[in-house]
Design an enzyme around this catalytic site. Structure first.
Site, mmCIF file in Angstrom:
data_model
loop_
_atom_site.group_PDB
_atom_site.id
_atom_site.type_symbol
_atom_site.label_atom_id
_atom_site.label_comp_id
_atom_site.label_asym_id
_atom_site.label_seq_id
_atom_site.Cartn_x
_atom_site.Cartn_y
_atom_site.Cartn_z
ATOM 1 N N CYS A 142 15.655 2.260 9.291
ATOM 2 C CA CYS A 142 15.957 1.977 10.704
ATOM 3 C C CYS A 142 17.298 1.268 10.767
ATOM 4 O O CYS A 142 17.562 0.373 9.958
ATOM 5 C CB CYS A 142 14.854 1.089 11.281
ATOM 6 S SG CYS A 142 15.104 0.637 12.998
ATOM 7 N N HIS B 52 8.981 7.272 15.811
ATOM 8 C CA HIS B 52 9.713 6.058 15.438
ATOM 9 C C HIS B 52 10.489 5.513 16.656
ATOM 10 O O HIS B 52 10.464 4.308 16.918
ATOM 11 C CB HIS B 52 10.654 6.384 14.271
ATOM 12 C CG HIS B 52 11.513 5.258 13.802
ATOM 13 N ND1 HIS B 52 11.389 4.685 12.541
ATOM 14 C CD2 HIS B 52 12.537 4.592 14.400
ATOM 15 C CE1 HIS B 52 12.284 3.725 12.409
ATOM 16 N NE2 HIS B 52 13.001 3.649 13.524
ATOM 17 N N GLU B 53 11.164 6.409 17.392
ATOM 18 C CA GLU B 53 11.993 5.975 18.532
ATOM 19 C C GLU B 53 11.142 5.524 19.714
ATOM 20 O O GLU B 53 11.477 4.541 20.382
ATOM 21 C CB GLU B 53 12.966 7.086 18.946
ATOM 22 C CG GLU B 53 13.985 7.480 17.865
ATOM 23 C CD GLU B 53 14.689 6.313 17.187
ATOM 24 O OE1 GLU B 53 14.929 5.273 17.847
ATOM 25 O OE2 GLU B 53 14.983 6.426 15.977
ATOM 26 N N HIS C 273 10.063 2.078 19.238
ATOM 27 C CA HIS C 273 11.100 1.100 19.630
ATOM 28 C C HIS C 273 10.999 0.768 21.117
ATOM 29 O O HIS C 273 11.173 -0.384 21.518
ATOM 30 C CB HIS C 273 12.502 1.659 19.353
ATOM 31 C CG HIS C 273 13.001 1.437 17.960
ATOM 32 N ND1 HIS C 273 13.148 0.180 17.402
ATOM 33 C CD2 HIS C 273 13.423 2.316 17.012
ATOM 34 C CE1 HIS C 273 13.636 0.305 16.166
ATOM 35 N NE2 HIS C 273 13.804 1.599 15.908
HETATM 36 C C1 QAP Z 1 14.581 6.629 12.513
HETATM 37 O O1 QAP Z 1 16.491 5.922 11.346
HETATM 38 C C2 QAP Z 1 13.951 7.578 11.554
HETATM 39 O O2 QAP Z 1 18.907 1.178 6.469
HETATM 40 C C3 QAP Z 1 16.092 6.651 12.477
HETATM 41 O O3 QAP Z 1 21.522 1.112 5.879
HETATM 42 C C4 QAP Z 1 13.622 7.166 10.264
HETATM 43 O O4 QAP Z 1 18.610 6.578 11.652
HETATM 44 C C5 QAP Z 1 13.659 8.863 11.924
HETATM 45 C C6 QAP Z 1 20.034 3.930 8.585
HETATM 46 C C7 QAP Z 1 13.013 8.053 9.383
HETATM 47 C C8 QAP Z 1 13.053 9.734 11.048
HETATM 48 C C9 QAP Z 1 12.735 9.336 9.766
HETATM 49 C C10 QAP Z 1 19.218 3.001 7.978
HETATM 50 C C11 QAP Z 1 21.392 3.896 8.292
HETATM 51 C C12 QAP Z 1 19.542 4.901 9.548
HETATM 52 C C13 QAP Z 1 19.719 2.079 7.078
HETATM 53 C C14 QAP Z 1 17.824 5.895 11.025
HETATM 54 C C15 QAP Z 1 21.079 2.052 6.784
HETATM 55 C C16 QAP Z 1 21.907 2.972 7.392
HETATM 56 C C17 QAP Z 1 18.253 4.985 9.945
HETATM 57 CO CO CO Z 2 14.627 2.463 14.196
#
Ligand code: QAP
Ligand code: CO
Length: 196
Positions: A118, A160-161, A164
């Protein structure tokens, strides 16, 4: 403004991180999709793309509104174990997209555990068990309604969103073992927050 927004007047927003109270608020439904909402939509997309995110919710940038941005990649041919869901067929070609008032009308009874991260919990990843598909209902920023069954990474990103928007982070959905593994780093993130 009378014109539609260009890249030049879109704003990069500060992403709130673990320990920030803004991440715990429940966002409010949008009654009318006006220019302000469409501006927020462009800001969310710009901020998400700049940080290499797959998704970003308005609450992560301190806006208490039910709006999320998604940039879910199409699965590689080699990793396509099953046929794409109707939602993936409809929505993946439109990425990056913004969903207004996204709602889940139904969850699959089957769950799968996959690693999640995230933008608000930087550098920390852990496996989260979630229903493998969901029936999504939402509006696009131009007012077009969408209603479709979504599977794959898209289904996970939507859940996930929407979490939030209800003030829930993926770390609140971990099993005890996974949570134990990241607890020290989570504490460090929130302490870093207090000092800033
Ligand atoms: C949510 O997550 C998600 O720790 C979006 O250092 C998660 O965009 C959707 C990110 C899993 C589907 C599957 C995280 C970037 C981005 C970090 C993200 C980081 C840099 C996470
Ligand atoms: Co998130």
């Amino acid at each position: 403004m009378l014109c539609s927004r260009t890249k030049e007047n879109t704003a990069l927003k500060k992403i709130r991180t673990y320990g920030d109270a803004a991440l715990q608020v429940k966002a409010l439904p949008i009654a009318v999709i006006d220019e302000k909402i469409r501006n927020l939509a462009s800001d969310l997309i710009e901020t998400m793309l700049k940080s290499d995110g797959v998704g970003l919710a308005a609450t992560q940038v301190g806006k208490k509104l039910r709006v999320v941005a998604l940039n879910v990649p199409a699965p590689k041919r080699s990793q396509t174990q099953s046929a794409l869901s109707p939602g993936e067929i409809t929505l993946l070609p439109l990425m990056p997209i913004v969903l207004v008032n996204p709602e889940i009308l139904a969850f699959s009874p089957f769950e799968a555990s996959k690693e999640e991260g995230c933008l608000s919990v930087p550098g920390i990843y852990a496996p989260v068990s979630r229903p493998v598909s969901v029936k999504l209902k939402a509006s696009l920023p131009d007012g077009t309604p969408v209603s479709c069954d979504c599977g794959g990474l898209l289904a996970r990103a939507i859940q996930h969103e929407i979490d939030h928007l209800d003030g829930i982070l993926f770390v609140q959905r971990l099993g005890m073992e996974s949570l134990a593994k990241i607890q020290d780093r989570l504490k460090a993130l929130s302490e870093k927050k207090e000092k800033s």
